[in-house]
Design a protein around this motif. Structure first.
Motif, PDB file in Angstrom:
ATOM      1  N   ARG A   1      77.843  49.374  70.239  1.00 21.92           N
ATOM      2  CA  ARG A   1      76.741  49.710  70.892  1.00 21.92           C
ATOM      3  C   ARG A   1      75.543  49.946  69.956  1.00 21.92           C
ATOM      4  NH1 ARG A   1      76.867  53.741  76.109  1.00 21.92           N
ATOM      5  NH2 ARG A   1      77.338  51.760  76.822  1.00 21.92           N
ATOM      6  N   GLY A   2      75.725  51.087  68.967  1.00 25.75           N
ATOM      7  CA  GLY A   2      74.768  51.384  68.072  1.00 25.75           C
ATOM      8  C   GLY A   2      74.433  50.218  67.034  1.00 25.75           C
ATOM      9  N   HIS A   3      75.193  49.640  67.034  1.00 24.79           N
ATOM     10  CA  HIS A   3      74.944  48.149  65.872  1.00 24.79           C
ATOM     11  C   HIS A   3      73.816  47.431  66.541  1.00 24.79           C
ATOM     12  CE1 HIS A   3      75.084  44.937  63.171  1.00 24.79           C
ATOM     13  NE2 HIS A   3      75.236  44.038  63.988  1.00 24.79           N
ATOM     14  N   LEU A   4      74.356  46.942  67.947  1.00 25.87           N
ATOM     15  CA  LEU A   4      73.457  45.884  68.794  1.00 25.87           C
ATOM     16  C   LEU A   4      72.193  46.878  69.137  1.00 25.87           C
ATOM     17  CD1 LEU A   4      75.977  44.556  71.221  1.00 25.87           C
ATOM     18  CD2 LEU A   4      75.015  43.462  69.040  1.00 25.87           C
ATOM     19  N   ALA A   5      71.978  47.950  69.185  1.00 24.79           N
ATOM     20  CA  ALA A   5      70.592  48.538  69.697  1.00 24.79           C
ATOM     21  C   ALA A   5      69.757  48.610  68.398  1.00 24.79           C
ATOM     22  CB  ALA A   5      71.049  49.897  70.031  1.00 24.79           C
ATOM     23  N   SER A   6      70.568  48.697  67.156  1.00 26.11           N
ATOM     24  CA  SER A   6      69.628  48.513  65.863  1.00 26.11           C
ATOM     25  C   SER A   6      69.033  47.085  65.777  1.00 26.11           C
ATOM     26  CB  SER A   6      70.553  48.958  64.755  1.00 26.11           C
ATOM     27  OG  SER A   6      71.357  47.874  64.401  1.00 26.11           O
ATOM     28  N   ILE A   7      69.496  46.234  66.349  1.00 27.62           N
ATOM     29  CA  ILE A   7      68.976  44.848  66.352  1.00 27.62           C
ATOM     30  C   ILE A   7      68.192  44.484  67.524  1.00 27.62           C
ATOM     31  CG2 ILE A   7      70.140  43.974  64.283  1.00 27.62           C
ATOM     32  CD1 ILE A   7      71.881  42.457  66.383  1.00 27.62           C
ATOM     33  N   GLY A   8      68.030  45.434  68.536  1.00 26.56           N
ATOM     34  CA  GLY A   8      67.246  45.071  69.782  1.00 26.56           C
ATOM     35  C   GLY A   8      68.157  44.360  70.740  1.00 26.56           C
ATOM     36  N   GLN A   9      69.402  44.442  70.851  1.00 27.81           N
ATOM     37  CA  GLN A   9      70.320  43.999  71.583  1.00 27.81           C
ATOM     38  C   GLN A   9      71.215  44.993  72.239  1.00 27.81           C
ATOM     39  OE1 GLN A   9      71.843  40.205  70.865  1.00 27.81           O
ATOM     40  NE2 GLN A   9      70.251  39.725  69.154  1.00 27.81           N
ATOM     41  N   GLN A  10      72.057  44.035  73.229  1.00 28.82           N
ATOM     42  CA  GLN A  10      73.139  45.070  74.210  1.00 28.82           C
ATOM     43  C   GLN A  10      74.242  44.184  74.402  1.00 28.82           C
ATOM     44  OE1 GLN A  10      70.649  47.080  76.748  1.00 28.82           O
ATOM     45  NE2 GLN A  10      70.674  45.314  78.559  1.00 28.82           N
ATOM     46  N   VAL A  11      75.271  44.675  74.810  1.00 29.82           N
ATOM     47  CA  VAL A  11      76.355  43.949  75.389  1.00 29.82           C
ATOM     48  C   VAL A  11      75.767  43.502  76.677  1.00 29.82           C
ATOM     49  CG1 VAL A  11      78.605  43.998  76.429  1.00 29.82           C
ATOM     50  CG2 VAL A  11      78.194  45.024  74.317  1.00 29.82           C
ATOM     51  N   SER A  12      76.039  42.002  76.963  1.00 31.92           N
ATOM     52  CA  SER A  12      75.634  41.252  78.162  1.00 31.92           C
ATOM     53  C   SER A  12      76.546  41.291  79.282  1.00 31.92           C
ATOM     54  CB  SER A  12      75.262  39.793  78.046  1.00 31.92           C
ATOM     55  OG  SER A  12      74.620  39.586  76.863  1.00 31.92           O
ATOM     56  N   VAL A  13      77.734  41.265  78.949  1.00 33.44           N
ATOM     57  CA  VAL A  13      78.922  41.410  80.124  1.00 33.44           C
ATOM     58  C   VAL A  13      80.116  41.596  79.380  1.00 33.44           C
ATOM     59  CG1 VAL A  13      79.270  38.892  80.090  1.00 33.44           C
ATOM     60  CG2 VAL A  13      79.991  40.096  81.871  1.00 33.44           C
ATOM     61  N   VAL A  14      80.877  42.219  80.192  1.00 36.63           N
ATOM     62  CA  VAL A  14      82.533  42.502  79.616  1.00 36.63           C
ATOM     63  C   VAL A  14      83.543  41.724  80.703  1.00 36.63           C
ATOM     64  CG1 VAL A  14      84.173  44.272  79.194  1.00 36.63           C
ATOM     65  CG2 VAL A  14      81.858  44.701  78.605  1.00 36.63           C
ATOM     66  N   LEU A  15      84.181  40.857  80.044  1.00 39.21           N
ATOM     67  CA  LEU A  15      85.063  40.225  80.895  1.00 39.21           C
ATOM     68  C   LEU A  15      86.453  40.896  80.780  1.00 39.21           C
ATOM     69  CD1 LEU A  15      83.530  36.632  80.002  1.00 39.21           C
ATOM     70  CD2 LEU A  15      83.298  37.693  82.104  1.00 39.21           C
ATOM     71  N   HIS A  16      87.072  41.182  81.836  1.00 42.27           N
ATOM     72  CA  HIS A  16      88.006  41.931  81.915  1.00 42.27           C
ATOM     73  C   HIS A  16      89.139  40.987  82.422  1.00 42.27           C
ATOM     74  CE1 HIS A  16      91.138  45.285  83.744  1.00 42.27           C
ATOM     75  NE2 HIS A  16      91.569  44.647  82.411  1.00 42.27           N
ATOM     76  N   LEU A  17      90.335  40.505  81.519  1.00 38.90           N
ATOM     77  CA  LEU A  17      91.169  39.573  81.920  1.00 38.90           C
ATOM     78  C   LEU A  17      92.360  40.389  82.670  1.00 38.90           C
ATOM     79  CD1 LEU A  17      91.008  36.760  79.197  1.00 38.90           C
ATOM     80  CD2 LEU A  17      90.017  36.658  81.349  1.00 38.90           C
ATOM     81  N   ASN A  18      92.529  39.998  83.766  1.00 35.91           N
ATOM     82  CA  ASN A  18      93.636  40.995  84.515  1.00 35.91           C
ATOM     83  C   ASN A  18      95.100  40.024  84.243  1.00 35.91           C
ATOM     84  OD1 ASN A  18      93.337  43.403  85.625  1.00 35.91           O
ATOM     85  ND2 ASN A  18      91.488  42.369  86.306  1.00 35.91           N
ATOM     86  N   VAL A  19      96.163  40.538  83.952  1.00 35.03           N
ATOM     87  CA  VAL A  19      97.295  39.461  83.976  1.00 35.03           C
ATOM     88  C   VAL A  19      98.481  40.592  84.138  1.00 35.03           C
ATOM     89  CG1 VAL A  19      98.889  37.918  82.656  1.00 35.03           C
ATOM     90  CG2 VAL A  19      96.332  37.786  82.495  1.00 35.03           C
ATOM     91  N   ASP A  20      99.485  40.362  84.933  1.00 39.17           N
ATOM     92  CA  ASP A  20     100.527  41.336  85.029  1.00 39.17           C
ATOM     93  C   ASP A  20     101.498  41.416  83.905  1.00 39.17           C
ATOM     94  OD1 ASP A  20     102.727  39.607  85.881  1.00 39.17           O
ATOM     95  OD2 ASP A  20     102.028  39.821  87.856  1.00 39.17           O
ATOM     96  N   GLU A  21     102.194  42.456  83.908  1.00 35.38           N
ATOM     97  CA  GLU A  21     102.974  42.743  82.576  1.00 35.38           C
ATOM     98  C   GLU A  21     104.087  41.823  82.503  1.00 35.38           C
ATOM     99  OE1 GLU A  21     102.529  46.463  81.074  1.00 35.38           O
ATOM    100  OE2 GLU A  21     104.318  46.687  80.067  1.00 35.38           O
ATOM    101  N   GLU A  22     104.913  41.532  83.414  1.00 34.97           N
ATOM    102  CA  GLU A  22     105.787  40.402  83.407  1.00 34.97           C
ATOM    103  C   GLU A  22     105.183  38.953  82.888  1.00 34.97           C
ATOM    104  OE1 GLU A  22     108.837  38.581  86.563  1.00 34.97           O
ATOM    105  OE2 GLU A  22     107.956  40.456  87.065  1.00 34.97           O
ATOM    106  N   GLU A  23     104.261  38.603  83.235  1.00 42.07           N
ATOM    107  CA  GLU A  23     103.673  37.456  82.798  1.00 42.07           C
ATOM    108  C   GLU A  23     103.167  37.374  81.292  1.00 42.07           C
ATOM    109  OE1 GLU A  23     103.209  34.511  84.083  1.00 42.07           O
ATOM    110  OE2 GLU A  23     101.773  33.535  83.035  1.00 42.07           O
ATOM    111  N   LEU A  24     102.743  38.558  80.979  1.00 46.88           N
ATOM    112  CA  LEU A  24     102.175  38.835  79.445  1.00 46.88           C
ATOM    113  C   LEU A  24     103.397  38.636  78.399  1.00 46.88           C
ATOM    114  CD1 LEU A  24      99.790  41.944  79.878  1.00 46.88           C
ATOM    115  CD2 LEU A  24      99.121  39.489  79.543  1.00 46.88           C
ATOM    116  N   VAL A  25     104.429  39.430  79.008  1.00 47.25           N
ATOM    117  CA  VAL A  25     105.760  39.373  78.060  1.00 47.25           C
ATOM    118  C   VAL A  25     106.322  37.876  78.124  1.00 47.25           C
ATOM    119  CG1 VAL A  25     108.046  40.224  78.009  1.00 47.25           C
ATOM    120  CG2 VAL A  25     106.463  41.767  78.548  1.00 47.25           C
ATOM    121  N   SER A  26     106.311  37.381  79.117  1.00 44.07           N
ATOM    122  CA  SER A  26     106.476  35.790  78.914  1.00 44.07           C
ATOM    123  C   SER A  26     105.836  35.065  78.224  1.00 44.07           C
ATOM    124  CB  SER A  26     107.260  35.475  80.441  1.00 44.07           C
ATOM    125  OG  SER A  26     106.298  34.740  80.944  1.00 44.07           O
TER     126      SER A  26
END
Ligand code: AMP
Length: 190
Positions: free
Chosen positions: A96-121
Motif C-alpha cells: 500500500r505504501g509503495h503504491l501510494a508513493s507512485i500515486g496508485q492503489q490496489v484496484s481489487v482483491v480477488l479471493h479464490l475460494n476452494v474447499d480444503e479437500e479439493e485443494l489437497v487433491s
C-alpha cells in the motif's frame, strides 16, 4: 489496474493470472515463481530453497526488495497481477505504501475460494505432474496452515477498504476466468 489474487495454494491463482494477463495485457507477478528461479544458483538461492521446501514463508528481507525492484520496471507501469503477494499483513501494508508513493492503489482483491479437500487433491496431482518439492503431503498441510494463519488476515486488511471480491474457485478454470472477467468489467464500467 493493480489486481491482487488471494487464495490458498492450489486455488488456481497462477492459472487465472496467466489467463487474465493475456486478456488485459497486464504483467503477472508470481513471487513463488520469482523465488523458485533464484534457487540453487547462489548461497542466497539455497537460503530461498530452504524456506520453500519446508513450506514456510520466505523472510521479508528477501522478498520485498525482489518485488519492489520488479515493480519499478517499465513493464509494470500499467499495473500488475499480484500472485502470491502480499502474503502477510505486513507485506500488504508495504505494498500500500509503495503504491501510494507512485500515486496508485490496489484496484481489487480477488479471493479464490476452494474447499480444503479439493485443494489437497489438486496439489497432490500437481506434485506428480510438475514435481514441485513443496507439493508433497507434509509440505501441503504446512502451506495450508500458514495460509490460514498469515495470509487470511490479509483479507481482513483489504475488507476494511471494500476491495475484496469473492470468487468461487471450485469451478473449471474457464468458468472461474469468466466470473473474474465479469467482476473486472463491472469495476471498469464496461
Ligand atoms: P507459490 O508458488 O505462490 O505457492 O509460492 C511458493 C513458495 O514461495 C511459498 O510456499 C513460500 O515459501 C514462497 N513465497 C511465495 N510468495 C511469498 C511471499 N509473498 N512471501 C514469502 N514467501 C513467499
Amino acid at each position: 489496474m493493480q489486481i491482487v489474487f488471494i487464495g490458498p495454494p492450489g486455488s488456481g491463482k497462477g492459472t487465472q493470472c496467466q489467463m487474465l494477463a493475456g486478456v488485459l495485457g497486464i504483467p503477472h507477478l508470481s513471487t513463488g515463481e520469482l523465488l523458485r528461479r533464484t534457487r540453487g544458483r547462489s548461497p542466497l538461492g539455497d537460503l530461498v530453497s530452504s524456506y520453500i521446501d519446508r513450506g514456510c514463508l520466505a523472510p521479508d528481507f528477501l522478498i520485498l526488495p525482489l518485488v519492489m525492484r520488479l515493480l519499478e520496471q517499465q513493464d509494470f507501469a500499467s499495473g500488475c497481477l499480484f500472485d502470491g503477494f502480499p502474503r502477510t499483513v505486513y507485506q500488504a501494508g508495504y505494498l500500500r505504501g509503495h503504491l501510494a508513493s507512485i500515486g496508485q492503489q490496489v484496484s481489487v482483491v480477488l479471493h479464490l475460494n476452494v474447499d480444503e479437500e479439493e485443494l489437497v487433491s489438486r496439489l497432490e496431482a500437481r506434485a506428480v505432474l510438475e514435481g514441485r518439492a513443496d507439493d508433497h503431503r507434509s509440505g501441503i498441510s504446512q502451506r495450508l496452515k500458514i495460509y490460514r494463519r498469515r495470509t487470511e488476515p490479509v483479507l481482513a486488511f483489504y475488507h476494511n477498504s471494500g476491495l475484496v471480491c469473492e470468487v468461487d474457485g471450485q469451478q473449471s478454470p474457464d468458468d472461474v476466468h469468466r466470473a473474474i472477467m465479469a467482476k473486472i468489467q463491472g469495476l471498469l464500467g464496461t
